[in-house]
Design an enzyme around this catalytic site. Structure first.
Site, PDB file in Angstrom:
ATOM      1  N   GLY A  41       0.836  -1.207   0.000  1.00  0.00           N
ATOM      2  CA  GLY A  41       0.000   0.000   0.000  1.00  0.00           C
ATOM      3  C   GLY A  41       0.863   1.245   0.000  1.00  0.00           C
ATOM      4  O   GLY A  41       2.093   1.177  -0.038  1.00  0.00           O
ATOM      5  N   TYR A 150      -1.326 -17.463  -0.402  1.00  0.00           N
ATOM      6  CA  TYR A 150      -2.458 -16.545  -0.221  1.00  0.00           C
ATOM      7  C   TYR A 150      -3.726 -17.324   0.141  1.00  0.00           C
ATOM      8  O   TYR A 150      -4.377 -17.028   1.146  1.00  0.00           O
ATOM      9  CB  TYR A 150      -2.661 -15.759  -1.515  1.00  0.00           C
ATOM     10  CG  TYR A 150      -3.732 -14.699  -1.465  1.00  0.00           C
ATOM     11  CD1 TYR A 150      -3.594 -13.582  -0.660  1.00  0.00           C
ATOM     12  CD2 TYR A 150      -4.889 -14.815  -2.250  1.00  0.00           C
ATOM     13  CE1 TYR A 150      -4.574 -12.591  -0.621  1.00  0.00           C
ATOM     14  CE2 TYR A 150      -5.868 -13.826  -2.225  1.00  0.00           C
ATOM     15  CZ  TYR A 150      -5.717 -12.720  -1.419  1.00  0.00           C
ATOM     16  OH  TYR A 150      -6.678 -11.747  -1.393  1.00  0.00           O
TER      17      TYR A 150
HETATM   18  P1  NAD Z   1      -3.648  -3.725  -1.030  1.00  0.00           P
HETATM   19  O1  NAD Z   1      -2.319  -4.388  -1.176  1.00  0.00           O
HETATM   20  O2  NAD Z   1      -3.885  -2.454  -1.746  1.00  0.00           O
HETATM   21  O3  NAD Z   1      -3.982  -3.473   0.515  1.00  0.00           O
HETATM   22  C1  NAD Z   1      -3.437  -4.247   1.553  1.00  0.00           C
HETATM   23  C2  NAD Z   1      -2.744  -3.326   2.546  1.00  0.00           C
HETATM   24  O4  NAD Z   1      -2.241  -4.115   3.619  1.00  0.00           O
HETATM   25  C3  NAD Z   1      -1.546  -2.583   1.934  1.00  0.00           C
HETATM   26  O5  NAD Z   1      -1.627  -1.210   2.258  1.00  0.00           O
HETATM   27  C4  NAD Z   1      -0.350  -3.242   2.598  1.00  0.00           C
HETATM   28  O6  NAD Z   1       0.752  -2.377   2.698  1.00  0.00           O
HETATM   29  C5  NAD Z   1      -0.939  -3.662   3.933  1.00  0.00           C
HETATM   30  N1  NAD Z   1      -0.241  -4.761   4.585  1.00  0.00           N
HETATM   31  C6  NAD Z   1       0.060  -5.981   4.088  1.00  0.00           C
HETATM   32  N2  NAD Z   1       0.692  -6.726   5.012  1.00  0.00           N
HETATM   33  C7  NAD Z   1       0.791  -5.957   6.127  1.00  0.00           C
HETATM   34  C8  NAD Z   1       1.327  -6.165   7.418  1.00  0.00           C
HETATM   35  N3  NAD Z   1       1.910  -7.318   7.764  1.00  0.00           N
HETATM   36  N4  NAD Z   1       1.259  -5.158   8.326  1.00  0.00           N
HETATM   37  C9  NAD Z   1       0.667  -3.977   8.000  1.00  0.00           C
HETATM   38  N5  NAD Z   1       0.133  -3.729   6.800  1.00  0.00           N
HETATM   39  C10 NAD Z   1       0.204  -4.707   5.863  1.00  0.00           C
HETATM   40  O7  NAD Z   1      -4.732  -4.828  -1.463  1.00  0.00           O
HETATM   41  P2  NAD Z   1      -6.325  -4.740  -1.579  1.00  0.00           P
HETATM   42  O8  NAD Z   1      -6.688  -5.258  -2.908  1.00  0.00           O
HETATM   43  O9  NAD Z   1      -6.827  -3.447  -1.163  1.00  0.00           O
HETATM   44  O10 NAD Z   1      -6.760  -5.851  -0.522  1.00  0.00           O
HETATM   45  C11 NAD Z   1      -7.195  -5.515   0.789  1.00  0.00           C
HETATM   46  C12 NAD Z   1      -7.711  -6.762   1.475  1.00  0.00           C
HETATM   47  O11 NAD Z   1      -8.831  -7.294   0.746  1.00  0.00           O
HETATM   48  C13 NAD Z   1      -6.669  -7.895   1.545  1.00  0.00           C
HETATM   49  O12 NAD Z   1      -6.812  -8.583   2.765  1.00  0.00           O
HETATM   50  C14 NAD Z   1      -7.081  -8.778   0.390  1.00  0.00           C
HETATM   51  O13 NAD Z   1      -6.673 -10.119   0.601  1.00  0.00           O
HETATM   52  C15 NAD Z   1      -8.582  -8.636   0.386  1.00  0.00           C
HETATM   53  N6  NAD Z   1      -9.146  -8.940  -0.939  1.00  0.00           N
HETATM   54  C16 NAD Z   1      -9.044  -8.030  -1.967  1.00  0.00           C
HETATM   55  C17 NAD Z   1      -9.568  -8.376  -3.211  1.00  0.00           C
HETATM   56  C18 NAD Z   1      -9.510  -7.410  -4.379  1.00  0.00           C
HETATM   57  O14 NAD Z   1     -10.025  -7.737  -5.458  1.00  0.00           O
HETATM   58  N7  NAD Z   1      -8.952  -6.228  -4.257  1.00  0.00           N
HETATM   59  C19 NAD Z   1     -10.174  -9.617  -3.427  1.00  0.00           C
HETATM   60  C20 NAD Z   1     -10.223 -10.499  -2.356  1.00  0.00           C
HETATM   61  C21 NAD Z   1      -9.734 -10.156  -1.122  1.00  0.00           C
END
Ligand code: NAD
Ligand code: UDP
Length: 316
Positions: A41, A150
């Site tokens: 992020g 994942y």
């Molecule tokens: P993203 O990578 O933009 O957001 C995830 C955030 O978590 C990032 O800002 C990252 O820096 C932070 N992060 C990761 N590991 C971390 C840690 N150990 N400590 C602190 N921060 C941490 O991804 P997204 O697409 O916005 O996904 C957000 C959530 O939704 C995730 O859990 C993802 O698995 C879930 N999700 C998203 C989708 C999608 O289509 N976007 C689909 C299914 C599930």
């Protein structure tokens, strides 16, 4: 003195989906504390909130225990790498985000007697043998494949959530998110929406993995966030699919992007990555019934908003 505000903790708060959730929570009148280690992020996603007294961003890896002062009403555990090109490069961090970080977020919710909601995923269904996918389907996941870091992390995250619910009576919720898109995705995160839009903006051919017959169903981010908020306020503890049932092949998706840009579709064929699910479409009967929720943003409108965001971003 005015009524004290409710407080939400959002892990991964500087990410794509979580930053939109932060906006929603603030709009609902909550105070928000976000934790992020910026692994995938970017603080830019919440920079519009830098002068907002109700918002705080803390740099921290939530796989390491963390705490906050004062009352907490909701813990949203959203932190995890989410794009295949991200998580195959950092598989161990990804497994920790589903496991260690889940424990840390659950323990925080337990200490604070807060509602806990975890972001799970349609990937728990793997390469599904039933279509569309209902929450009652147990999935078809390769436990040792490239995506397993994942998929299995999220399956663990669901299991540990139910264990805290059963053992401690914690008020938990599980949202199974299907492919979501919109502004604040990373242009280079490798997912198909930013990939094809970025390629169209740069005048490059679109990198088509396989023959493009695999399907996905794309949900606009504000629709998802509305579903998450309703779920957090429900009394339902089993998983709920949140996604848009509007299914298309990846080739149809490429054609739609070309149409938006009024360009001829030129493909750059690439091999299909291992374990790439052949079909994916949410059955959202449960969300409709329990949350009275369904997506309202049409695909063409959502794609237009997303293109506008990336256009500004690329031209900056
Ligand atoms: P993203 O990578 O933009 O957001 C995830 C955030 O978590 C990032 O800002 C990252 O820096 C932070 N992060 C990761 N590991 C971390 C840690 N150990 N400590 C602190 N921060 C941490 O991804 P997204 O697409 O916005 O996904 C957000 C959530 O939704 C995730 O859990 C993802 O698995 C879930 N999700 C998203 C989708 C999608 O289509 N976007 C689909 C299914 C599930
Ligand atoms: N995809 C593609 N070209 C790309 C990126 C992805 O054809 O440049 C395909 C990918 O193989 C998959 C679909 O688009 O079938 C969605 O991929 P994404 O990474 O966005 O999400 P996920 O596979 O996790 O659903």
């Amino acid at each position: 003195m005015g009524k004290s505000l409710k407080t939400a903790v959002v892990t991964g708060g500087a990410g794509f989906v979580p930053s939109h959730l932060v906006d929603k929570l603030l709009a609902e009148g909550l105070r928000v504390i976000a934790f992020d280690n910026f692994v995938t992020g970017n603080a830019r996603n919440v920079s519009h909130l830098s002068n907002n007294d109700h918002f705080k961003l803390i740099e921290h890896d939530v796989s390491v225990p963390f705490d906050v002062e004062g009352d907490v009403d909701f813990v949203f555990h959203m932190a995890s790498p989410a794009s295949p090109i991200d998580y195959v490069q950092i598989p161990i961090e990804t497994l920790k985000a589903g496991s260690y970080a889940s424990h840390n977020a659950l323990d925080l919710a337990l200490r604070k007697n807060a509602v806990y909601l975890v972001a799970s995923t349609s990937e728990v269904y793997g390469d599904p043998e039933i279509h569309p996918q209902q929450e009652t389907y147990w999935g078809n996941v390769n436990s040792i494949g490239l995506r397993s870091c994942y998929d299995e992390a999220k399956r663990y995250a669901e299991a540990v959530t139910m264990a805290y619910h059963r053992m401690h009576g914690l008020d938990t919720k599980i949202v199974r998110i299907f492919n979501t898109y919109g502004p604040r995705m990373r242009l280079d995160d490798g997912r198909v929406v930013p990939a094809f839009i970025g390629q169209a903006l740069r005048g490059e051919p679109m990198t088509m993995f396989g023959d493009g017959s695999q399907t996905r169903s794309f949900c606009y981010v504000t629709d998802l966030v509305e579903g998450i908020w309703r779920l957090a306020n429900s009394n339902f503890h089993e998983p709920v699919n949140c996604g848009n049932p509007h299914e298309m092949t990846i080739l149809q998706f490429a054609e739609a992007i070309a149409r938006h840009f009024k360009i001829e579709l030129i493909l750059d064929p690439r091999p299909l990555p291992p374990d790439d699910p052949k079909v994916r479409q949410p059955d959202i009967s449960r969300a409709r019934e329990i949350l009275q929720w369904e997506p309202v943003v049409a695909f063409d409108e959502g794609i237009k908003q997303t293109i506008d965001y990336f256009r500004d971003f690329v031209l900056q």
